[in-house]
Write a protein that holds these residues in place. Structure first.
Motif, PDB file in Angstrom:
ATOM      1  N   GLN A 228       5.621  -5.858  -2.870  1.00  0.00           N
ATOM      2  CA  GLN A 228       6.179  -6.585  -4.014  1.00  0.00           C
ATOM      3  C   GLN A 228       5.158  -6.768  -5.133  1.00  0.00           C
ATOM      4  N   THR A 229       4.047  -6.053  -5.022  1.00  0.00           N
ATOM      5  CA  THR A 229       2.933  -6.239  -5.951  1.00  0.00           C
ATOM      6  C   THR A 229       2.659  -4.951  -6.721  1.00  0.00           C
ATOM      7  N   MET A 230       2.503  -5.091  -8.035  1.00  0.00           N
ATOM      8  CA  MET A 230       2.138  -3.979  -8.916  1.00  0.00           C
ATOM      9  C   MET A 230       0.778  -4.288  -9.532  1.00  0.00           C
ATOM     10  N   VAL A 231      -0.122  -3.303  -9.501  1.00  0.00           N
ATOM     11  CA  VAL A 231      -1.490  -3.504  -9.975  1.00  0.00           C
ATOM     12  C   VAL A 231      -1.892  -2.355 -10.896  1.00  0.00           C
ATOM     13  N   PHE A 232      -2.642  -2.694 -11.955  1.00  0.00           N
ATOM     14  CA  PHE A 232      -3.155  -1.698 -12.898  1.00  0.00           C
ATOM     15  C   PHE A 232      -4.671  -1.867 -13.040  1.00  0.00           C
ATOM     16  N   GLY A 233      -5.411  -0.748 -13.053  1.00  0.00           N
ATOM     17  CA  GLY A 233      -6.857  -0.819 -13.232  1.00  0.00           C
ATOM     18  C   GLY A 233      -7.423   0.483 -13.759  1.00  0.00           C
ATOM     19  N   ASP A 234      -8.694   0.429 -14.164  1.00  0.00           N
ATOM     20  CA  ASP A 234      -9.316   1.632 -14.716  1.00  0.00           C
ATOM     21  C   ASP A 234     -10.754   1.845 -14.261  1.00  0.00           C
ATOM     22  N   TYR A 235     -11.403   0.801 -13.675  1.00  0.00           N
ATOM     23  CA  TYR A 235     -12.830   0.985 -13.373  1.00  0.00           C
ATOM     24  C   TYR A 235     -13.149   0.557 -11.952  1.00  0.00           C
ATOM     25  N   LEU A 236     -14.411   0.717 -11.574  1.00  0.00           N
ATOM     26  CA  LEU A 236     -14.807   0.576 -10.178  1.00  0.00           C
ATOM     27  C   LEU A 236     -14.592  -0.825  -9.630  1.00  0.00           C
ATOM     28  N   ASN A 237     -14.614  -1.829 -10.484  1.00  0.00           N
ATOM     29  CA  ASN A 237     -14.365  -3.189 -10.015  1.00  0.00           C
ATOM     30  C   ASN A 237     -12.889  -3.454  -9.731  1.00  0.00           C
ATOM     31  N   ASP A 238     -12.040  -2.448  -9.932  1.00  0.00           N
ATOM     32  CA  ASP A 238     -10.612  -2.584  -9.642  1.00  0.00           C
ATOM     33  C   ASP A 238     -10.213  -1.941  -8.315  1.00  0.00           C
ATOM     34  N   GLU A 240     -10.728  -2.393  -4.976  1.00  0.00           N
ATOM     35  CA  GLU A 240     -10.180  -3.197  -3.874  1.00  0.00           C
ATOM     36  C   GLU A 240      -8.833  -3.812  -4.260  1.00  0.00           C
ATOM     37  N   MET A 241      -8.668  -4.122  -5.517  1.00  0.00           N
ATOM     38  CA  MET A 241      -7.406  -4.681  -5.991  1.00  0.00           C
ATOM     39  C   MET A 241      -6.277  -3.655  -5.856  1.00  0.00           C
ATOM     40  N   LEU A 242      -6.572  -2.411  -6.155  1.00  0.00           N
ATOM     41  CA  LEU A 242      -5.572  -1.358  -6.029  1.00  0.00           C
ATOM     42  C   LEU A 242      -5.113  -1.204  -4.586  1.00  0.00           C
ATOM     43  N   ASP A 243      -6.029  -1.429  -3.644  1.00  0.00           N
ATOM     44  CA  ASP A 243      -5.693  -1.303  -2.225  1.00  0.00           C
ATOM     45  C   ASP A 243      -4.697  -2.362  -1.761  1.00  0.00           C
ATOM     46  N   ALA A 244      -4.565  -3.440  -2.522  1.00  0.00           N
ATOM     47  CA  ALA A 244      -3.728  -4.569  -2.105  1.00  0.00           C
ATOM     48  C   ALA A 244      -2.296  -4.463  -2.596  1.00  0.00           C
ATOM     49  N   ALA A 245      -1.937  -3.344  -3.230  1.00  0.00           N
ATOM     50  CA  ALA A 245      -0.594  -3.204  -3.794  1.00  0.00           C
ATOM     51  C   ALA A 245      -0.017  -1.830  -3.486  1.00  0.00           C
ATOM     52  N   ASP A 246       1.255  -1.805  -3.101  1.00  0.00           N
ATOM     53  CA  ASP A 246       1.927  -0.519  -2.925  1.00  0.00           C
ATOM     54  C   ASP A 246       2.141   0.167  -4.273  1.00  0.00           C
ATOM     55  N   TRP A 247       2.356  -0.634  -5.297  1.00  0.00           N
ATOM     56  CA  TRP A 247       2.572  -0.100  -6.642  1.00  0.00           C
ATOM     57  C   TRP A 247       1.250  -0.171  -7.408  1.00  0.00           C
ATOM     58  N   SER A 248       0.313   0.697  -7.046  1.00  0.00           N
ATOM     59  CA  SER A 248      -1.013   0.679  -7.676  1.00  0.00           C
ATOM     60  C   SER A 248      -1.119   1.828  -8.679  1.00  0.00           C
ATOM     61  N   PHE A 249      -1.582   1.477  -9.888  1.00  0.00           N
ATOM     62  CA  PHE A 249      -1.643   2.434 -10.984  1.00  0.00           C
ATOM     63  C   PHE A 249      -3.051   2.517 -11.556  1.00  0.00           C
ATOM     64  N   ALA A 250      -3.570   3.733 -11.662  1.00  0.00           N
ATOM     65  CA  ALA A 250      -4.774   3.998 -12.442  1.00  0.00           C
ATOM     66  C   ALA A 250      -4.341   4.407 -13.842  1.00  0.00           C
ATOM     67  N   MET A 251      -5.080   3.952 -14.825  1.00  0.00           N
ATOM     68  CA  MET A 251      -4.772   4.337 -16.190  1.00  0.00           C
ATOM     69  C   MET A 251      -5.247   5.769 -16.441  1.00  0.00           C
ATOM     70  N   ALA A 252      -4.515   6.500 -17.249  1.00  0.00           N
ATOM     71  CA  ALA A 252      -4.989   7.818 -17.666  1.00  0.00           C
ATOM     72  C   ALA A 252      -6.359   7.653 -18.315  1.00  0.00           C
ATOM     73  N   GLY A 253      -7.324   8.457 -17.902  1.00  0.00           N
ATOM     74  CA  GLY A 253      -8.685   8.336 -18.407  1.00  0.00           C
ATOM     75  C   GLY A 253      -9.534   7.379 -17.616  1.00  0.00           C
ATOM     76  N   ALA A 254      -9.001   6.828 -16.511  1.00  0.00           N
ATOM     77  CA  ALA A 254      -9.762   5.912 -15.677  1.00  0.00           C
ATOM     78  C   ALA A 254     -10.898   6.640 -14.972  1.00  0.00           C
ATOM     79  N   HIS A 255     -11.818   5.862 -14.409  1.00  0.00           N
ATOM     80  CA  HIS A 255     -12.908   6.433 -13.615  1.00  0.00           C
ATOM     81  C   HIS A 255     -12.306   7.305 -12.505  1.00  0.00           C
TER      82      HIS A 255
END
Length: 284
Positions: A228-238, A240-255
């Motif tokens: 039930q969780t959606m997460v967006f991130g672009d850098y290395l500090n994101d 672990e947060m991406l791992d906590a969501a089924d709906w995890s999104f990296a931004m185009a141009g992310a690390h």
């Protein structure tokens, strides 16, 4: 004429069925904000609609709580702020969780940064407390960067003597944080988190502290699942947060590590990727 936004990525890999999203968490710099550090067009109406639907929207950033609260002042009531890379989580001015750094460790980091500066590295430390951020470097170039992320900041004579609950030490390297400052902090990597949070920033925190730990604690408290969780991130500090969501999104141009870790790809921050993806999946 305005530039045509990039198309949304193919949704073939997205989960099927109705999107029962209860929590949306987004990084700020390089993710929600465009490259000029501006809030995306159309943010406030979308946040109002998410609130109407009972979906909690939570900024998760290396930025200070005071800075985030100021940026979202119009809609801050009831919003959960995951600040300082997960070391300080606050809702309506009330601390939900924190992970404080031992003062002796903070002092050692400060002395390491002073040594780098003496060796010619253009770097400075920001000791991040619950009440304010503290600096001892006073040149305008440094302070201008600090003001962007730390609305509440104070110049002090000695960063090793700060009287506050320290939650992290952030290091601003005007060169390459990943290739210069981060390697110089190797002595701390065995016992603490040394995280490259941007091209010019490195954060040192307790090993237990990251955005993912903060997010999982929030999910438990609210009874919200990764599905039930959606997460967006672009850098290395994101990561672990991406791992906590089924709906995890990296931004185009992310690390590249973020792109490989996330389940899906969103358009870039300059293409309003967060809001466009939310609108498409939730049918806003």
């Amino acid at each position: 004429m305005p530039a045509t936004p990039a198309p949304l990525p193919d949704t073939a890999g997205l989960p099927t069925g109705p999107a029962d999203i209860r929590l949306i968490v987004t990084d700020m710099d390089g993710t929600l904000l465009d490259n000029a550090k501006r809030m995306p067009e159309g943010l406030w109406p979308i946040l109002a609609e998410l609130r109407r639907r009972g979906v909690l929207f939570s900024p998760a950033s290396g930025r200070q709580y005071a800075t985030l609260a100021r940026q979202f002042a119009e809609v801050a009531e009831g919003m959960v702020f995951i600040a300082e890379n997960g070391t300080y989580v606050v809702r309506d001015g009330v601390e939900l969780s924190s992970d404080t750094l031992d003062a002796s460790v903070a002092a050692r980091i400060v002395r390491t940064v002073r040594g780098l500066a003496e060796d010619g590295v253009d770097v400075g430390a920001v000791v991040c407390g619950k009440r304010a951020a503290y600096v001892e470097r006073t040149d305008e170039a440094f302070l201008a960067e600090v003001r962007t992320y730390y609305a509440e900041h104070r110049v002090v004579a000695d960063l090793t003597a700060v009287d506050d609950d320290v939650i992290k030490v952030a290091l601003l390297d005007f060169g390459s944080a990943e290739h210069t400052t981060a390697p110089a902090l190797a002595e701390f990597a065995g016992t603490h988190q040394v995280v490259v949070s941007g091209e010019h920033w490195v954060d040192v925190m307790n090993r237990t502290a990251n955005k993912g730990t903060a997010l999982r604690g929030l999910q438990r408290a609210l009874g919200i699942t990764p599905a039930q969780t959606m997460v967006f991130g672009d850098y290395l500090n994101d990561l672990e947060m991406l791992d906590a969501a089924d709906w995890s999104f990296a931004m185009a141009g992310a690390h590249p590590e973020v792109v490989s870790r996330a389940r899906h790809l969103a358009p870039s921050n300059d293409d309003n990727g967060v809001l466009r993806t939310i609108s498409r999946i939730l049918g806003l």
